[in-house]
Design an enzyme around this catalytic site. Sequence first.
Site, PDB file in Angstrom:
ATOM      1  N   GLU A   1       0.811  -1.231   0.000  1.00  0.00           N
ATOM      2  CA  GLU A   1       0.000   0.000   0.000  1.00  0.00           C
ATOM      3  C   GLU A   1       0.839   1.274   0.000  1.00  0.00           C
ATOM      4  O   GLU A   1       0.730   2.101   0.891  1.00  0.00           O
ATOM      5  CB  GLU A   1      -0.953  -0.017   1.215  1.00  0.00           C
ATOM      6  CG  GLU A   1      -2.070  -1.034   1.103  1.00  0.00           C
ATOM      7  CD  GLU A   1      -3.157  -0.651   0.099  1.00  0.00           C
ATOM      8  OE1 GLU A   1      -3.034   0.396  -0.576  1.00  0.00           O
ATOM      9  OE2 GLU A   1      -4.126  -1.428  -0.018  1.00  0.00           O
TER      10      GLU A   1
ATOM     11  N   GLU B   1      -4.537 -10.505  -0.286  1.00  0.00           N
ATOM     12  CA  GLU B   1      -5.375 -10.360   0.913  1.00  0.00           C
ATOM     13  C   GLU B   1      -6.804 -10.631   0.475  1.00  0.00           C
ATOM     14  O   GLU B   1      -7.266 -10.096  -0.528  1.00  0.00           O
ATOM     15  CB  GLU B   1      -5.289  -8.937   1.492  1.00  0.00           C
ATOM     16  CG  GLU B   1      -3.940  -8.594   2.083  1.00  0.00           C
ATOM     17  CD  GLU B   1      -3.870  -7.169   2.644  1.00  0.00           C
ATOM     18  OE1 GLU B   1      -4.910  -6.628   3.058  1.00  0.00           O
ATOM     19  OE2 GLU B   1      -2.756  -6.613   2.659  1.00  0.00           O
TER      20      GLU B   1
HETATM   21  C1  IPT Z   1      -5.394  -3.638   3.555  1.00  0.00           C
HETATM   22  C2  IPT Z   1      -4.000  -3.535   4.118  1.00  0.00           C
HETATM   23  O1  IPT Z   1      -3.050  -3.941   3.182  1.00  0.00           O
HETATM   24  C3  IPT Z   1      -3.848  -4.339   5.361  1.00  0.00           C
HETATM   25  O2  IPT Z   1      -2.637  -3.973   5.959  1.00  0.00           O
HETATM   26  C4  IPT Z   1      -5.012  -4.134   6.294  1.00  0.00           C
HETATM   27  O3  IPT Z   1      -5.026  -2.807   6.700  1.00  0.00           O
HETATM   28  C5  IPT Z   1      -6.298  -4.438   5.596  1.00  0.00           C
HETATM   29  O4  IPT Z   1      -6.424  -3.599   4.487  1.00  0.00           O
HETATM   30  C6  IPT Z   1      -7.510  -4.171   6.452  1.00  0.00           C
HETATM   31  O5  IPT Z   1      -7.470  -4.828   7.672  1.00  0.00           O
HETATM   32  S1  IPT Z   1      -5.584  -2.239   2.501  1.00  0.00           S
HETATM   33  C7  IPT Z   1      -7.258  -1.876   2.313  1.00  0.00           C
HETATM   34  C8  IPT Z   1      -7.367  -0.507   1.697  1.00  0.00           C
HETATM   35  C9  IPT Z   1      -7.930  -2.864   1.457  1.00  0.00           C
END
Ligand code: IPT
Length: 986
Positions: free
Chosen positions: A422, A498
């Site tokens: 990010e 993710e």
């Molecule tokens: C995403 C991040 O990469 C991760 O570190 C964490 O913050 C997650 O979100 C939420 O828990 S970024 C998000 C804008 C999809």
Amino acid sequence: MSSSTSSSTHAYVSDPAPGTNRSPARPALPSSAGQLSLDGEWRFRLADSLEDVTADLGDPGLDDSRWDVIEVPSCWQMLGRPDEPRYGAPAYTNIRYPFPVDPPFVPEENPTGEYRRTFEVPAAFLADGRCLIRFEGVDSAFAVWCNGERIGDGKGSRLPTEFDLTPVLRAGTNQLAVRVHQWSSGSYLEDQDMWWVSGIFRSVRLLHRPSGGIDDVFVHADFDHESGLGRLRVDAPAGARLTCQELGLDSVDPAGPYELAVEPWTAETPRLYSLTIANDVERVEVRTGFRTIRIDDGQLLVNGVPVLLQGVNRHEWDPVTGRTLSEETMRRDIELMKQHNINAVRTSHYPPDARFLDLCDEYGLWVIDECDVETHGFVMNGWRHNPSDDPAWRDAYLDRMQRMVERDKNHPSIVFWSLGNESDTGANLAAMSEWTRRRDPGRPIHYEGNRECDYVDVYSKMYDPIDFVERVALGIDPPTDDPANDARRRSLPYLLVEYAHAMGNGPGGLAEYQALFDSHRRLIGGFIWEWIDHGVVLRQQTGPNAGQTYYGYGGDFGEPLHDRNFIADGLVLPDRTPSPALADYAQVIAPVRIVVDAGIVEVRSRLAFADTSHLAFRYYISDDGIDVQAGDLAVPAVAPGATVRVPMPTIELPPARSERWIRVEAVLADKTTWAPAGHRLAFGETQLTDVPVPQRPISTLPPPPTRRDPGSADRPFSIGPAEFDTRGRLVRLSGHAVSLVPDLWRATIDNDMYAGGQAVPTVWEPLGLHRLRHRVSHLSVDGDQLFVIIRSAGAATDQLIDTSLVWTAEADRLRLQTRFDLVGPWAGTIPRLGLRLSVPAAWNELTWFGLGPHETYADTRSGAWTSRFRASVDELQTPYTRPQENGQRSLVRHLELAADGTPALRIDADSPISVTYRPWSTEALEAARHTADLVPDPDRNWLHLDWAQHGVGSAACGPGVLPTHALTTNQVANAGFTLTFHPLTN
Ligand code: IPT
């Protein structure tokens, strides 16, 4: 670069430069050279700002005898918790910087830890060569003094830094001092979604480097799957000798290359070989694994075989020690992962403690090693001044990548280098990639922020919904912005780096994602967000639970800016207790799929490299949830990806008079490094009797009459064991106080709260579903049958619900037919539909026949099986870090409540219902902010008997509940169920 601070001594704090006077980056290999641990007790003092620091910190004559003594490594904000916090508090923000965005400057209020200690240098260290001090991790910027001389400074919290102390060291006692600033220019590059904690949080060592020693080696150990041979080549200093006893290798030319008959390394078969690289002065050891990683034809190939990543994102966290982890905790994480079939870990979002990677090599996990770079907070300002594309920050970016790659390059488990997280896109990220490709052509490069995929080797995304993933799989996803990149991106594998946000109750819908990953070759899997809830241990100060520990989250430390419990989104709770979601995931990604059908047990391997000879199979046949036969099942070893069918065991049982099920389990045949023999890895179950198990019961009652007699009884009356008041409301069962009302609410789960405007704040709450008022709108008695309609709604709305209840006595039993009718313009979803009873708190155990043993919701059922389970009311609760709806047991056919083992009440459902049993009400659960706020009601337990409950989804970050798992108001027509109450005591 000008200084932001009052004194030029601190100029480095706000200088984007990564450090001064550091030694070149390298791994610290196990070596014959001497080393001295500098972990342990240090003198410590915390200054609130740069004005307040000790002027002569490095001076050996400084009297620090009245300073505190602390343990290194540690995070200073965590020391003394929970009872006597000593140095400030952790603070949580997700994306936002907790200071003004004015790069590279940071506030003057900059908590600064000052550390001092002495050490004796072994004489041998001074006789020859150099002595380096190695810091494995210091958050966030620090300067080092030795014997009064300022040695240098560094940044890059989760990366090692070495300084050469040789010129200043002397025989006998030496004085060391380190000043550590919480905030620095480096903080702009470290905006990960986690607690802000500081200090020397990883180990410190003094390393003797004999002259002519082996400072560094780079082992290249490939595996040619066609020839079946390993290919070994080691970059080592001239004159070094390479040996590997096991491979019969002994050579004065480490560069080889050598073709060797080896067993390859994979995460399923983590075969390591010990190499020794030695010369006359030093011997170093490297454990290596032979494997070749390639991106080819839209796939991730290891040793020529496509690999599916079934991973988790792991932050380093311990609720007591913060980001300082013991080796035991690292092992615990890996053992839990292996026990739950997880085969990959992304070190989100920084290189982990180096020992963790040793353990990944040893236990077998595919690793995405991620660099310590995240500038997410710039997004709040439209990415203005983002360092990623600013030449002033180029060195800082490159330095971080180089230090990670140099430290970690010899780990066979690492299959991707990741540039960070990010940080949008920019030339500095591209430069990191370019340098890495040259340094290590053997590993592909990952970075999710490079949407155009012009400097990465994998098309990586986050939280894409199922339908988007499917479009990618089919090659019909939208093109890149720059058409020149499109063809390349379409040729790359797609990774959900993710997905499935495990915040609170959930994530739901894992099975649907996995079904896609399993059926499209371009999808190489995903990593659940995330492994652990980053709770901080706290102790309840007042009230009935005073003294009880619980886990705090954002806002519990008076942070002016924070992101609440967004930090509690893991598959394991802060103390590493698996949440039900981990069991769900384990079965979704199980190594074998077991299907029992028509007298055949089919075992399909989902493994890529190993056969199933490590698994043993057992079967269990149950009638009405009670095992009546069990035994071993001989299943020949199934080759990777292959399917084997064996006949079902012969059942020598009388014909079933109730539901008969067979469950086949795959368990570990022998103990492994990560689990005992018998540990269950997969199961499959089938109903053998053809008693249908409908998912959504249909009411046997007709719709309520339109004209109603509000009715009333002159006096309370009884039907069988039940007593009712004059309004026809249940008040007693066999003499025990019991109440019953319709219920549409669940204590808000995180996925309801953040559901992109879909659920709680915009729809459910305005309808008042959490504050229903009830009115008996009809009451009639016909012989020994009582017919009651309860009309319920929230204030201010004409969206009503009619609950029809027909009570009849059957000897000493009581039958209840129900029906639910929505009245008015209902649309969309509701949280739940059912009845809520209050019963005596003395009934402290539940036995049920249905899915278990853990909680299940419509979209989290994969890991549960059908049996008869028993649990105490305490055991039924899942202590999510922020209390919320939990503990439901699904597809329940009958249940029994008991008081300390003495049966009290049995309830049979004509068709499966959902059951939740808790010692506090939904209102209390909703109001609680932490687990220690929950106090059992003194005399009541709460029993929810539901027709259905809405799924949980993953909307806290990602898609909501899939339509198939939603509880929509248009499904409610004819909703209802029939129960029989059998009071078992008097
Ligand atoms: C995403 C991040 O990469 C991760 O570190 C964490 O913050 C997650 O979100 C939420 O828990 S970024 C998000 C804008 C999809």
